[in-house]
Design an enzyme around this catalytic site. Structure first.
Site, PDB file in Angstrom:
ATOM      1  N   ARG A 308     -31.150 -28.596 -11.270  1.00 33.72           N
ATOM      2  CA  ARG A 308     -30.526 -27.365 -10.769  1.00 33.72           C
ATOM      3  C   ARG A 308     -31.551 -26.239 -10.827  1.00 33.72           C
ATOM      4  NH1 ARG A 308     -26.655 -24.599 -14.616  1.00 33.72           N
ATOM      5  NH2 ARG A 308     -28.362 -23.112 -14.757  1.00 33.72           N
ATOM      6  N   HIS A 312     -26.677 -21.158 -12.593  1.00 33.39           N
ATOM      7  CA  HIS A 312     -25.346 -21.747 -12.376  1.00 33.39           C
ATOM      8  C   HIS A 312     -24.613 -20.987 -11.285  1.00 33.39           C
ATOM      9  CE1 HIS A 312     -21.318 -23.197 -12.997  1.00 33.39           C
ATOM     10  NE2 HIS A 312     -20.907 -21.978 -13.263  1.00 33.39           N
ATOM     11  N   TYR A 321     -31.855 -19.300 -21.508  1.00 29.83           N
ATOM     12  CA  TYR A 321     -31.685 -20.573 -22.238  1.00 29.83           C
ATOM     13  C   TYR A 321     -32.641 -21.696 -21.838  1.00 29.83           C
ATOM     14  CZ  TYR A 321     -28.658 -21.340 -18.109  1.00 29.83           C
ATOM     15  OH  TYR A 321     -28.165 -21.435 -16.841  1.00 29.83           O
TER      16      TYR A 321
END
Lengths: 409, 337
Positions: A308, A312, A321
């Site tokens: 990805r 998100h 993160y």
């Protein structure tokens, strides 16, 4: 063995955090072309290696190698490249309009374009798709109107969902694209039910569904695989392992211990692990599974191994993160670059043609945006507020008529 | 006409719909070859084949999810959740999916499913075979909730539920499967064959969802009840010697509020009876609506007779169950007011 130390809890930790360099040396990427392509009636128990290996067709030099090469025509390859570029350009533009305040929310699928695009092309047009929220490429590869998609994102006066859904939660009966739910995984067993119905009615159409690696932890994943295997439903079940579920890496869904494709083994299904950034491998594996389902040979679980590259959603900041450059260093590369490299290698594509296509795609997306914005952006009312009382039930019941009157519309 | 208990009437409704509509399918745990733990689907697999009447894995969430997918395809699934107590694993699929699908897809997709499930206590089922969770579902917009109280209604309402294009939760009070239980657990059960509503019309007929039935006309007080409590309320009214108007709601959503309001305006008093727990039970909704719409006509505070706010205790079943004596006391209290 007697106990020798105090018990301790294992809490998974990704390979790298912000500021660190991810060490991909432990990631085993089998060479392209190594795995044989079994016949579609191969029994699942003799296919267990496919859950741990990786179906790959494109090698490092862009050559298509091995039995899984789907031998697509130049027209198919060009269409695939165009759909992937359209998806990426559409995503970038919608991300930008969200930043401009023209919509509230957006989700990109950057780096994962081969998954939805190649899979839509490998399935038949009549097959029913039960997607999660990151398969906009399915609609684009089915040539669904970009204007219509944007109108949903803007919740404007042409939004067919009447302003009821969060942006990107598309739904289109015409395109065989099931209404996206924000509750993760619910569509997986629903797709199995649709496939069971198709079998009950002696139809020829199959179903396909998608979840992410994180969602495999939901009970719906287990329901789907159980019902699929019990009734040998004609369905292709896909896990898009893009490594990240918002901020938790795939280890929190059990990905440290085994592969997601290997989940299939416990249910007696073939589980195929596929290089999700290899357009040809994704197409070939999906076609194999679809042919198997269409011939009453049962369901297949496919793990699409990808990354990805995007946050998100527009509400997410991955730099909090994970390392910022992880996608640039991702060993399986960029699906668009890899297909382009292959097409150049076999002499059907050039840098000049690519530049021209990019310009054309950009024009198409801009033109669609202009038209869609002509119908309004966030804040414009998609319809009369009276419409919010419709479609709760087929007919508006008396208590909702009274509530509508109370609102004064 | 044929004499039927509620099990046979429910079986007959599915039989009629399987015959009339090739899209009807029936499945659930133990419902296929065996015919269901309460025998509601007995004989249907043999008659219609195992592709249309079949057993399911023990996975209520999976049963609901696959039913939704089948509904989207164009079938009319009728699924059995073996006990209402087992319905919670399917909650997300019912509440977030079935109930909202038409809305969220702008009317393009819907799931015309019927979820049958035996509810209620009085059979020594303990806390996992006795619950009445109807209020959990009446709170959810997009669902319809039906609870029949006799064989004639059970068949006609179930046919209407199966034909309905919205998802319907159809609770079957298991204590009255075999006879109209009035709450006297120490007396022999009178079978449905001795009751006029055990004479069930043959073939196809519908009872429209959203229509209450006045089972006893009266002038002194309105009693709102459904399922098993319709019979308990009648016994309680007889014990109290009060001229009660007893309304069987039959469908909780959509609610026949006009019937309720007309009755309460006539009697000026209202007692609500249900077996489910009290706090946030459906009685609270009824009480609120009666208060909103009939306040000026009320001559006494509305009284609820319900199960206690505890799990259903196995050994104290009859202390828990709201029997005729509690209904009698409520009626006398509301008449004093």
């Amino acid at each position: 063995m007697s106990q020798t130390s105090a018990l301790r809890l294992h809490v998974p930790e990704p390979k790298a955090r912000p500021g660190e360099a991810t060490d991909f040396s432990g990631l085993v990427i089998p060479a392209a072309g190594v795995l044989k392509r079994p016949p579609i009636d191969e029994p699942d128990h003799s296919m267990r290696d496919y859950a741990f290996g990786m179906i790959r067709v494109l090698d490092e030099a862009g050559a298509a190698v091995g039995e899984w090469d789907p031998k697509l025509t130049p027209e198919m390859l060009k269409a695939g490249l165009r759909y992937m570029l359209t998806t990426r350009t559409y995503d970038e533009r919608m991300m930008r309009v969200q930043r401009q305040g023209k919509t509230s929310f957006y989700m990109k699928c950057t780096g994962e374009e081969a998954v939805a695009v190649a899979q839509a092309m490998a399935l038949d047009r009549g097959d029913m798709l039960f997607p999660s929220y990151r398969q906009q490429g399915l609609l684009i590869a089915r040539e669904h109107s970009l204007v219509d998609m944007m109108c949903q994102v803007y919740n404007n006066t042409k939004d067919r969902l009447k302003g009821r859904q969060l942006p990107v939660m598309y739904s289109s009966k015409d395109s065989g694209f099931f209404s996206i739910s924000g509750n993760l995984g619910t569509q997986f067993p629903q797709a199995v039910g649709w496939a069971m119905a198709s079998a009950i009615k002696g139809d020829t159409r199959i179903a396909a569904s998608w979840v992410g690696d994180g969602t495999t932890a939901e009970a719906d994943f287990h329901y789907a695989l159980t019902f699929a295997t019990v009734y040998q439903a004609p369905v292709v079940l896909n896990v898009v392992n893009n490594q990240w579920a918002i901020s938790t890496f795939q280890g929190f869904a059990g990905g440290e211990q085994t592969t997601f494709a290997a989940r299939a083994i416990g249910y007696g299904l073939p589980g195929l692990r596929v290089d999700g950034n290899d357009f040809l491998a994704v197409y070939a594996a999906t076609k194999w599974a679809a042919d198997r389902a269409r011939n009453n040979l049962g369901p297949t679980l496919i793990e699409l191994y990808t990354y990805r590259a995007a946050p998100h959603s527009t509400s997410d900041d991955p730099s909090a993160y994970r390392p910022d450059d992880e996608f640039k260093r991702w060993p399986l590369g960029d699906p668009i670059e890899r297909l382009k490299q292959h097409m150049e290698r076999i002499g059907i594509w050039s840098e000049a043609e690519h530049t021209a296509l990019l310009a054309q795609v950009d024009d198409d997306v801009r033109a669609a945006q202009k038209e869609a914005e002509g119908y309004g952006t966030l804040g414009v009312k998609p319809a009369s507020a009276a419409s919010m009382f419709e479609d709760v039930y087929k007919d508006v019941p008396q208590h909702l008529i009274r509530q509508r009157q109370e609102l004064g519309v | 006409m044929a004499t039927m208990n509620m099990i046979q009437a429910i079986n007959s409704a599915m039989d009629v719909m399987l015959e009339r509509d090739r899209g009807t399918v029936v499945f659930g745990e133990d419902v296929g070859y065996f015919g269901g733990v309460f025998r509601c689907t007995a004989g249907l697999q043999k008659k219609y084949g195992k592709e249309r009447v079949f057993d399911a894995p023990i996975a209520e969430g999976g049963i609901l999810a696959t039913a939704i997918g089948m509904g989207v395809y164009g079938l009319r699934p009728v699924v059995e959740i073996q006990f209402a107590d087992y319905i919670y694993p399917a909650f997300d699929q019912l509440v977030s999916e079935a109930a909202r699908l038409r809305y969220r897809s702008g009317g393009e997709f819907w799931a015309p499913i019927t979820v049958r499930s035996p509810c209620g206590g009085g059979i020594f089922g303990g806390q996992t075979h006795s619950q009445s969770p109807e209020a959990v579902f009446t709170h959810v917009c997009g669902l319809k909730t039906v609870i029949p109280s006799n064989p004639v209604d059970a068949k006609g309402l179930l046919i209407a539920a199966i034909e309905d294009d919205d998802p319907v939760v159809f609770f079957e009070p298991k204590r009255i499967y075999n006879g109209p239980f009035e709450g006297y657990h120490d007396r022999p059960l009178v079978p449905w064959s001795k009751h006029p509503l055990g004479e069930v019309p043959d073939g196809y007929y519908r009872i429209e969802l959203g229509k209450a039935a006045i089972v006893r006309e009266g002038a002194a007080v309105t009693v709102l009840a459904y399922g098993t409590m319709v019979h308990v309320a009648q016994a309680g009214a007889a014990e109290a010697g009060v001229d009660a108007e007893i309304i069987d709601l039959r469908t909780l959503v959509p609610l026949d509020i006009d019937c309720i309001v007309a009755s309460v305006k006539k009697t000026g008093r209202c007692v609500i009876v249900h077996e489910a727990t009290k706090t946030s039970g459906f009685g609270a909704e009824l009480m609120a609506q009666v208060q909103e719409l009939c306040f000026a006509h009320l001559e006494a505070p509305i009284v609820r007779v319900t199960g206690w706010d505890t799990p259903y205790p196995h050994a104290f079943e009859w202390e828990y169950f709201p029997g005729p004596d509690r209904v009698k006391r409520a009626l006398l209290k509301v008449m004093e007011g």
